[in-house]
Design a protein around this motif. Structure first.
Motif, PDB file in Angstrom:
ATOM      1  N   ILE A 158      -6.942 -62.846 -31.095  1.00 15.97           N
ATOM      2  CA  ILE A 158      -6.053 -62.456 -30.004  1.00 15.97           C
ATOM      3  C   ILE A 158      -5.690 -63.661 -29.148  1.00 15.97           C
ATOM      4  O   ILE A 158      -4.526 -63.876 -28.798  1.00 15.97           O
ATOM      5  CB  ILE A 158      -6.711 -61.353 -29.157  1.00 15.97           C
ATOM      6  N   LEU A 159      -6.676 -64.482 -28.818  1.00 15.52           N
ATOM      7  CA  LEU A 159      -6.417 -65.690 -28.032  1.00 15.52           C
ATOM      8  C   LEU A 159      -5.508 -66.647 -28.790  1.00 15.52           C
ATOM      9  O   LEU A 159      -4.605 -67.258 -28.210  1.00 15.52           O
ATOM     10  CB  LEU A 159      -7.735 -66.374 -27.671  1.00 15.52           C
ATOM     11  N   GLU A 160      -5.721 -66.759 -30.098  1.00 10.50           N
ATOM     12  CA  GLU A 160      -4.917 -67.685 -30.900  1.00 10.50           C
ATOM     13  C   GLU A 160      -3.462 -67.230 -31.004  1.00 10.50           C
ATOM     14  O   GLU A 160      -2.572 -68.058 -31.218  1.00 10.50           O
ATOM     15  CB  GLU A 160      -5.525 -67.810 -32.305  1.00 10.50           C
ATOM     16  N   GLY A 161      -3.210 -65.933 -30.853  1.00 11.68           N
ATOM     17  CA  GLY A 161      -1.852 -65.433 -31.002  1.00 11.68           C
ATOM     18  C   GLY A 161      -1.141 -65.145 -29.696  1.00 11.68           C
ATOM     19  O   GLY A 161       0.002 -64.677 -29.709  1.00 11.68           O
ATOM     20  N   MET A 162      -1.781 -65.446 -28.570  1.00 14.38           N
ATOM     21  CA  MET A 162      -1.206 -65.072 -27.273  1.00 14.38           C
ATOM     22  C   MET A 162       0.102 -65.787 -26.963  1.00 14.38           C
ATOM     23  O   MET A 162       0.945 -65.265 -26.242  1.00 14.38           O
ATOM     24  CB  MET A 162      -2.216 -65.340 -26.144  1.00 14.38           C
ATOM     25  N   ASN A 163       0.297 -66.992 -27.498  1.00  8.11           N
ATOM     26  CA  ASN A 163       1.504 -67.746 -27.159  1.00  8.11           C
ATOM     27  C   ASN A 163       2.645 -67.517 -28.136  1.00  8.11           C
ATOM     28  O   ASN A 163       3.658 -68.216 -28.094  1.00  8.11           O
ATOM     29  CB  ASN A 163       1.187 -69.246 -27.069  1.00  8.11           C
ATOM     30  N   LYS A 164       2.518 -66.523 -29.012  1.00 13.19           N
ATOM     31  CA  LYS A 164       3.593 -66.200 -29.956  1.00 13.19           C
ATOM     32  C   LYS A 164       4.386 -65.000 -29.445  1.00 13.19           C
ATOM     33  O   LYS A 164       3.814 -63.947 -29.180  1.00 13.19           O
ATOM     34  CB  LYS A 164       3.022 -65.866 -31.335  1.00 13.19           C
ATOM     35  N   ASN A 165       5.693 -65.183 -29.328  1.00  9.60           N
ATOM     36  CA  ASN A 165       6.580 -64.087 -28.947  1.00  9.60           C
ATOM     37  C   ASN A 165       6.978 -63.344 -30.213  1.00  9.60           C
ATOM     38  O   ASN A 165       7.658 -63.890 -31.078  1.00  9.60           O
ATOM     39  CB  ASN A 165       7.812 -64.632 -28.228  1.00  9.60           C
ATOM     40  N   TYR A 166       6.585 -62.080 -30.286  1.00 15.18           N
ATOM     41  CA  TYR A 166       6.856 -61.352 -31.516  1.00 15.18           C
ATOM     42  C   TYR A 166       8.348 -61.207 -31.796  1.00 15.18           C
ATOM     43  O   TYR A 166       8.763 -61.061 -32.948  1.00 15.18           O
ATOM     44  CB  TYR A 166       6.215 -59.960 -31.484  1.00 15.18           C
ATOM     45  N   ALA A 167       9.185 -61.290 -30.759  1.00 14.17           N
ATOM     46  CA  ALA A 167      10.628 -61.164 -30.970  1.00 14.17           C
ATOM     47  C   ALA A 167      11.172 -62.277 -31.854  1.00 14.17           C
ATOM     48  O   ALA A 167      12.211 -62.112 -32.500  1.00 14.17           O
ATOM     49  CB  ALA A 167      11.354 -61.160 -29.628  1.00 14.17           C
ATOM     50  N   ASP A 168      10.480 -63.422 -31.890  1.00 13.77           N
ATOM     51  CA  ASP A 168      10.938 -64.553 -32.705  1.00 13.77           C
ATOM     52  C   ASP A 168      10.456 -64.391 -34.139  1.00 13.77           C
ATOM     53  O   ASP A 168       9.571 -65.109 -34.617  1.00 13.77           O
ATOM     54  CB  ASP A 168      10.417 -65.869 -32.110  1.00 13.77           C
ATOM     55  N   MET A 169      11.055 -63.446 -34.842  1.00 13.80           N
ATOM     56  CA  MET A 169      10.578 -63.120 -36.182  1.00 13.80           C
ATOM     57  C   MET A 169      10.797 -64.259 -37.168  1.00 13.80           C
ATOM     58  O   MET A 169       9.997 -64.453 -38.087  1.00 13.80           O
ATOM     59  CB  MET A 169      11.273 -61.856 -36.688  1.00 13.80           C
ATOM     60  N   ASP A 170      11.887 -64.993 -37.004  1.00 17.85           N
ATOM     61  CA  ASP A 170      12.164 -66.085 -37.937  1.00 17.85           C
ATOM     62  C   ASP A 170      11.177 -67.231 -37.746  1.00 17.85           C
ATOM     63  O   ASP A 170      10.798 -67.904 -38.715  1.00 17.85           O
ATOM     64  CB  ASP A 170      13.600 -66.585 -37.730  1.00 17.85           C
TER      65      ASP A 170
END
Length: 500
Positions: free
Chosen positions: A76-88
Motif C-alpha cells: 500500500i505504501l509503495e503504491g500511494m504515489n500512483k494515480n490510478y487514472a493514469d492507466m497508460d
C-alpha cells in the motif's frame, strides 16, 4: 576539505519536540500559519491529537476493515504515489484491477465463457458503485421509453426501508423516486411480495440487499427474481434487479455457496460489493460488475487520450489512489478461496460466541439471524418501553474503549432501539470474551444508577503508620472521587443513523 556543522547547545535543546516552543504555541486550525515548523513537531502534534480518536480495532460499529498483514501494508505504501487514472503510465496496476473485476464476476457466477472478459470497475466504495449501477439502469430505462415513444421523466427504484443511506443519496442526486417497502415486526428486511407490488412501468430496477446494515440479514433475492419474472411476463415490462452486496458479497460465496442471489438469477443485471468490508481491504475500495456488456450503456463510458493511449472510464471521480486496488489483488492472491472461507468461518464463530454470551445474560432479545453477515443486533427486553437504556449502555461501553452503535429502526419500527456489534476479521474470541465481560460491568453500573445512591465502597489506602491532618483530608478526597467516579454514567439519548 571536510565541512562540519556543530550544533549549538540551544539548538540541541530545541531539537527535542517537547522542549520546543511549538508545543506551547496555539496550533493553526482554521487558517495557514505564518511560519514553518519542524517536521518532528508537526508529526508529534498531530499524532498526539489523534490519540483522542477511538481505536479502529474496538470500533464495533463499522463493517470496514481495520487490519491487514504487514506485507500488504508495504504494498500500500509503495503504491500511494500512483494515480490510478493514469492507466497508460501504470499498465500493471490497470491489469491488477482487471484481474480483480474478473475474479469477482466469476465469484458471482457471471455468465462468462472461457477467456471472456467481465464488465466492471473499481470504485472508491460501494456508494460510488451504487451510483454507477443506478445511472446505468436509469439510462437503459430512458432509452427504452424513448424508443417506445413514452414519457421518461419519472423514474423510480423499489427498495426496502432498510437500505443504506447511499441509495437515498442516489435518488436525490439523480432525481429518481425511491419507493420503500416498510419493515414490520419480526421482518427487518424487504418483503419480496410487497416490493413487486410497488413495481410499475417507471421502475428502473428493484434493489435487493445482501446483508442489511441494520441486522446483517440477507434478503430473498431468489423469490424476488421469481415474482418479478412473473410480473414482467404478465405486463411485458423488463424490470431488472440490482443486488447491493456491499457487506454480504464476500461472505455468501464462501459460507452459503448453494444460496442463489447472484448472476445465476436471470434478472440480476449488476452487483456491487465493498472490498473494504469483508473483501478485507482498508477503505476505500468498492466494485461493481455487470452481467453483460449490454447492461452498461455505451454512452456512459468516456474515452480520453491526453494521458497516453485511449482510455475508457466510467467513474464519478477521476483521480484516485492505486493502493487499495493493489491491496485487493494481494488478498485474492494471498488467501484464495480457502483463506477467505476460513476467515468468514472464524468471524461467524466469534459472532456465535457473542450471541450466546448476550443471551446468557438474560437481558436482551437477539433480532439478527444466525445466517447472514457475522454481526449481532440486540435490544433490551421490553425495549419498547424504555429505549433509552440502549443509548446508555452504548455510552457506558465507550468508557472501556468499545464503540457500539445504538439506533432506532426505520419507519413502522421506530419504537425499537437496537445495539449492533459487527464482527470483523480482527475480532477474535479473546476480544469477544473481554467485550462480554465489559457488557456485564456496564449493565451493573446501569442497574446501580437506576436504584439511587451507590452503596458505600470500602477503600483501603496505605499512607504509612500515622496520618497527618492533611493526609486524612487527602484520603477523604480520594474516597469521594472514587465513589463519584463509580456512580458517573454518561447518558446519550436520541436517534443515531446506522451507517457503515
Amino acid at each position: 576539505m571536510v565541512l562540519t556543522h556543530v550544533q549549538s547547545d540551544e539548538a540541541a535543546a530545541s531539537a527535542a519536540v517537547f522542549a520546543s516552543r511549538y508545543v506551547q504555541e496555539p496550533v493553526p486550525s482554521y487558517e495557514l500559519g505564518e511560519k514553518s515548523i519542524s517536521k518532528d513537531a508537526a508529526y508529534q502534534i498531530i499524532h498526539d491529537e489523534l490519540l483522542l480518536d477511538g481505536s479502529p480495532r474496538l470500533n464495533l460499529a463499522s463493517f470496514v476493515t481495520t487490519w491487514m498483514e504487514p506485507e500488504c501494508d508495504r504494498l500500500i505504501l509503495e503504491g500511494m504515489n500512483k494515480n490510478y487514472a493514469d492507466m497508460d503510465e501504470y499498465p500493471v496496476t490497470t491489469e491488477l484491477q482487471n484481474r480483480c473485476v474478473n475474479i469477482i464476476a466469476r465469484l458471482f457466477n457471471a455468465p462468462l465463457g472461457t477467456g471472456e472478459t467481465a464488465v466492471g470497475v473499481g470504485t472508491v466504495g460501494s456508494s460510488e458503485a451504487i451510483m454507477l449501477a443506478g445511472l446505468a439502469f436509469k439510462r437503459r430505462w430512458q432509452n427504452r421509453r424513448k424508443t417506445e415513444g413514452k414519457p421518461y421523466d419519472k423514474p423510480n427504484i423499489v427498495t426496502g426501508a432498510n437500505v443504506q443511506v447511499c441509495w437515498e443519496k442516489f435518488a436525490r442526486y439523480f432525481e429518481v423516486e425511491l419507493k420503500e417497502v416498510k419493515l414490520s415486526q419480526g421482518c427487518y428486511v424487504m418483503d419480496p411480495d410487497k416490493a413487486v407490488e410497488l413495481v410499475d412501468e417507471n421502475t428502473i430496477c428493484v434493489a435487493a440487499i445482501l446483508g442489511s446494515t441494520l441486522t446483517g440479514e440477507f434478503e430473498d433475492v431468489k423469490r424476488l427474481n421469481d415474482l418479478l419474472a412473473a410480473k414482467n411476463k404478465r405486463t411485458r415490462w423488463d424490470t431488472p434487479i440490482h443486488v447491493d452486496a456491499a457487506s454480504g458479497g464476500f461472505i455468501a460465496p464462501f459460507l452459503y455457496p448453494e444460496l442463489e442471489w447472484d448472476f445465476r438469477l436471470p434478472l440480476v443485471k449488476s452487483i456491487n460489493v465493498s472490498g473494504h468490508k469483508y473483501g478485507l481491504v482498508y477503505p476505500g475500495i468498492g466494485w461493481v460488475v455487470w452481467r453483460n456488456k449490454e447492461d452498461l450503456p455505451d454512452e456512459l463510458i468516456f474515452h480520453i487520450n491526453y494521458l497516453g493511449a485511449d482510455q475508457p472510464t466510467f467513474t464519478l471521480n477521476f483521480s484516485k489512489g492505486s493502493s487499495q486496488i493493489i491491496a485487493q489483488y494481494y488478498q485474492f492472491l494471498r488467501l484464495g478461496f480457502e483463506g477467505y472461507k476460513n476467515v468468514m468461518e472464524n468471524c461467524m464463530e466469534s459472532a456465535r460466541t457473542l450471541r450466546e454470551g448476550l443471551q446468557r445474560m438474560g437481558r436482551f432479545d437477539i433480532i439478527s439471524k444466525d445466517d447472514g453477515v457475522p454481526l449481532v443486533a440486540f435490544m433490551f427486553r421490553g425495549g419498547a418501553r424504555d429505549g433509552s437504556l440502549a443509548f446508555k449502555l452504548s455510552a457506558n461501553l465507550r468508557r472501556f474503549g468499545w464503540i457500539v452503535p445504538a439506533y432506532t429502526m426505520p419507519a413502522n419500527l421506530e419504537h425499537m432501539t437496537v445495539l449492533r456489534v459487527v464482527v470483523r476479521e480482527d475480532f477474535g474470541r479473546p476480544l469477544a470474551e473481554r467485550f462480554l465481560s465489559h457488557v456485564r460491568m456496564a449493565l451493573t453500573e446501569l442497574d446501580l444508577a437506576g436504584k439511587g445512591p451507590v452503596p458505600k465502597m470500602r477503600l483501603t489506602i496505605e499512607l504509612g503508620p500515622a496520618r497527618t491532618a492533611d493526609e486524612e483530608a487527602s484520603v477523604r478526597v480520594v474516597k469521594r472521587e472514587a465513589v463519584s467516579g463509580h456512580r458517573s454514567v454518561s447518558l446519550v439519548t436520541g436517534k443515531t443513523k446506522g451507517v457503515c
